[in-house]
Write an enzyme that holds these catalytic residues in place. Structure first.
Site, mmCIF file in Angstrom:
data_model
loop_
_atom_site.group_PDB
_atom_site.id
_atom_site.type_symbol
_atom_site.label_atom_id
_atom_site.label_comp_id
_atom_site.label_asym_id
_atom_site.label_seq_id
_atom_site.Cartn_x
_atom_site.Cartn_y
_atom_site.Cartn_z
ATOM 1 N N GLU A 1 -0.998 -6.115 22.305
ATOM 2 C CA GLU A 1 -0.150 -4.996 23.048
ATOM 3 C C GLU A 1 -0.875 -4.302 24.158
ATOM 4 O O GLU A 1 -2.202 -4.199 24.142
ATOM 5 C CB GLU A 1 -0.081 -3.724 21.687
ATOM 6 C CG GLU A 1 0.567 -4.128 20.594
ATOM 7 C CD GLU A 1 0.741 -3.238 19.478
ATOM 8 O OE1 GLU A 1 0.156 -2.139 19.571
ATOM 9 O OE2 GLU A 1 1.291 -3.642 18.416
ATOM 10 N N ARG B 1 0.721 -4.760 11.592
ATOM 11 C CA ARG B 1 0.063 -5.329 12.766
ATOM 12 C C ARG B 1 0.423 -6.814 13.239
ATOM 13 O O ARG B 1 0.997 -7.666 12.673
ATOM 14 C CB ARG B 1 -1.378 -5.537 12.053
ATOM 15 C CG ARG B 1 -2.254 -4.225 12.290
ATOM 16 C CD ARG B 1 -2.778 -3.761 13.632
ATOM 17 N NE ARG B 1 -3.293 -2.380 13.549
ATOM 18 C CZ ARG B 1 -2.898 -1.139 13.502
ATOM 19 N NH1 ARG B 1 -1.587 -0.896 13.345
ATOM 20 N NH2 ARG B 1 -3.624 -0.207 13.454
ATOM 21 N N ILE C 1 6.121 -3.877 10.795
ATOM 22 C CA ILE C 1 5.759 -2.611 11.128
ATOM 23 C C ILE C 1 4.390 -2.381 10.932
ATOM 24 O O ILE C 1 3.595 -1.227 11.325
ATOM 25 C CB ILE C 1 6.432 -1.547 10.152
ATOM 26 C CG1 ILE C 1 6.433 0.049 10.649
ATOM 27 C CG2 ILE C 1 6.195 -1.766 8.720
ATOM 28 C CD1 ILE C 1 7.543 0.132 11.715
ATOM 29 N N HIS D 1 5.640 -0.036 19.466
ATOM 30 C CA HIS D 1 4.662 0.505 18.472
ATOM 31 C C HIS D 1 4.908 2.087 18.260
ATOM 32 O O HIS D 1 3.917 2.778 18.795
ATOM 33 C CB HIS D 1 3.215 0.174 18.954
ATOM 34 C CG HIS D 1 2.095 0.333 17.670
ATOM 35 N ND1 HIS D 1 1.007 -0.401 17.800
ATOM 36 C CD2 HIS D 1 2.182 1.200 16.761
ATOM 37 C CE1 HIS D 1 0.457 -0.162 16.495
ATOM 38 N NE2 HIS D 1 1.060 0.802 15.899
ATOM 39 N N VAL D 2 6.052 2.291 17.831
ATOM 40 C CA VAL D 2 6.175 3.745 17.524
ATOM 41 C C VAL D 2 6.331 4.290 16.134
ATOM 42 O O VAL D 2 6.888 5.269 15.819
ATOM 43 C CB VAL D 2 7.638 4.145 18.260
ATOM 44 C CG1 VAL D 2 7.375 4.085 19.746
ATOM 45 C CG2 VAL D 2 8.905 3.337 17.619
ATOM 46 N N GLY E 1 0.755 -1.197 0.157
ATOM 47 C CA GLY E 1 0.081 -0.094 0.186
ATOM 48 C C GLY E 1 0.870 1.233 0.062
ATOM 49 O O GLY E 1 2.025 1.063 -0.260
ATOM 50 N N ARG E 2 0.416 2.234 0.522
ATOM 51 C CA ARG E 2 1.038 3.556 0.468
ATOM 52 C C ARG E 2 2.243 3.522 1.089
ATOM 53 O O ARG E 2 3.422 3.970 0.839
ATOM 54 C CB ARG E 2 0.199 4.693 0.929
ATOM 55 C CG ARG E 2 -0.836 5.306 0.018
ATOM 56 C CD ARG E 2 -1.639 6.191 0.712
ATOM 57 N NE ARG E 2 -2.844 5.274 1.143
ATOM 58 C CZ ARG E 2 -4.273 5.571 1.288
ATOM 59 N NH1 ARG E 2 -4.442 6.700 0.665
ATOM 60 N NH2 ARG E 2 -5.041 4.937 1.838
HETATM 61 C C1 8YV Z 1 -0.957 4.355 15.788
HETATM 62 C C2 8YV Z 1 -1.038 2.827 13.834
HETATM 63 O O1 8YV Z 1 -0.192 3.634 16.655
HETATM 64 O O2 8YV Z 1 -2.067 4.316 12.039
HETATM 65 C C3 8YV Z 1 -1.883 3.032 12.698
HETATM 66 O O3 8YV Z 1 -2.721 2.091 12.085
HETATM 67 O O4 8YV Z 1 -0.863 1.619 13.889
HETATM 68 C C4 8YV Z 1 -0.353 3.793 14.555
HETATM 69 O O5 8YV Z 1 -0.176 4.856 13.656
HETATM 70 C C5 8YV Z 1 -2.350 3.852 16.131
HETATM 71 O O6 8YV Z 1 -3.108 4.999 15.442
HETATM 72 C C6 8YV Z 1 -2.714 3.941 17.618
HETATM 73 O O7 8YV Z 1 -2.099 4.983 18.207
#
Ligand code: 8YV
Length: 327
Positions: A265, A236, A234, A283-284, A157-158
């Protein structure tokens, strides 16, 4: 019937949400906050008043059904696997997410995580800080290198494309697996994930969560990646069989993994925490002040667009045909 002024429209925020979004929502709408997205917290009065939802939590069928006048769910995040968008569409409820504004940030993080995993940079820094450079000498040479690697991207995807663009600049060949080939993308396409894993030694997963990708990265895929294999996630955590991954890392079926996302998480399994060859982040991916503020703005702008003009800025595919109710 006179149109309800925007400020009188009730927007519900269940659980935590970015402070900037909460502030802007409070200024623009009548904001009601509750602890969690639980039908037990919705009384009859609230049920009849809520027309919008802004959230970064699970919004399931039961919660959608508990809000009969709900028109729009504005999800904070590009991934919206926590929201039952199929059910929302059936109830003529719009769902929006936050694409584009986080693409480059998440791609940057993916590259950082890949480099940290391959070149062991966090461990090298820990060596310095522990005084071992002075006491024991140079940090050991990293077993792995990015040189000579070929990268497979799961989920073009993007964000996948933004990662691929960066890796091209690193001089690495790229191929990918996706539900279907992406138009205009020249990288080699594999119609199975295991086929992709077999043809590369570095697999970067950017795949969205949900039933179609559940534990797609399993023992077979990891063994196809092979003993020089590096896996980076990066996307899910739900897309990976974490037990199989820990076993593959422990037994050398693959060389190393870099993970920003996990199945449950913030809980990270002990068998992953125990591994030297796992580089783990909390998850940063999109977590900078700059990008999270842009995501918060997009959540609010989707709600404003919907209630002012009947148009959402970034509707998700499942609800693309949902139309605003007559006002
Ligand atoms: C955020 C993400 O951690 O956009 C997403 O799908 O996984 C991350 O940018 C999430 O939105 C929760 O804060």
């Amino acid at each position: 019937m006179p149109r309800t002024p925007i400020h009188d429209i009730v927007v519900l925020v269940p659980g935590r949400l970015h402070g900037h979004a909460v502030k802007r929502l409070g200024e623009a709408f009548t904001l009601v906050a509750i602890d969690r997205a639980d039908p037990a917290l919705i009384d009859a009065d609230l049920a009849s008043r809520v027309r919008g939802l802004a959230s970064m939590t699970v919004v399931d069928r039961a919660f959608i059904d508990a809000l009969p006048n709900l028109e729009i769910i504005a999800n904070f995040g590009v991934g919206y696997d926590a929201v039952d968008a199929v059910h929302a569409a059936k109830k003529n409820v719009m769902v929006t997410n936050t694409p584009d504004v986080l693409t480059e940030e998440v791609a940057d993080t993916a590259i950082g995580l890949l480099l940290n995993t391959v070149r062991e940079l966090p461990k090298a820094e820990a060596w310095l800080r522990a005084g071992r450079w002075v006491k024991d000498g140079a940090y050991p040479l990293s077993r792995a290198t990015l040189r000579g690697r070929s990268v497979g991207i799961f989920g073009m995807g993007r964000i996948g494309l933004a990662i691929a663009r960066r890796l091209e600049a690193f001089g690495l060949p790229i191929s990918y697996h996706n539900r279907r080939p992406v138009e205009g993308v020249a990288y080699a396409y594999h119609d199975t994930l295991v086929g992709l894993a077999r043809s590369v030694d570095t697999l970067v997963s950017v795949a969205p969560g949900g039933a179609a990708t559940e534990r797609a990265v399993n023992a077979e895929v990891l063994s196809a990646l092979g003993p020089q294999g590096v896996f980076v996630n990066i996307g899910r955590g739900s897309t990976v069989d974490q037990t199989a991954l820990a076993t593959a890392l422990r037994e050398g079926a693959i060389m190393a993994a870099g993970l920003d996302v996990f199945e449950d998480e913030p809980r990270v399994p002990d068998d992953l925490l125990a591994l030297e060859n796992a580089c783990l982040l909390p998850h940063v991916g999109s977590a900078s002040v700059h990008t999270r503020q842009a995501m918060a703005d997009l959540v609010v702008d989707n709600l404003l667009g919907w209630f002012a003009d009947g148009k959402a800025l970034t509707p998700v595919g499942e609800t693309a045909s949902v139309v605003a109710r007559p006002r």
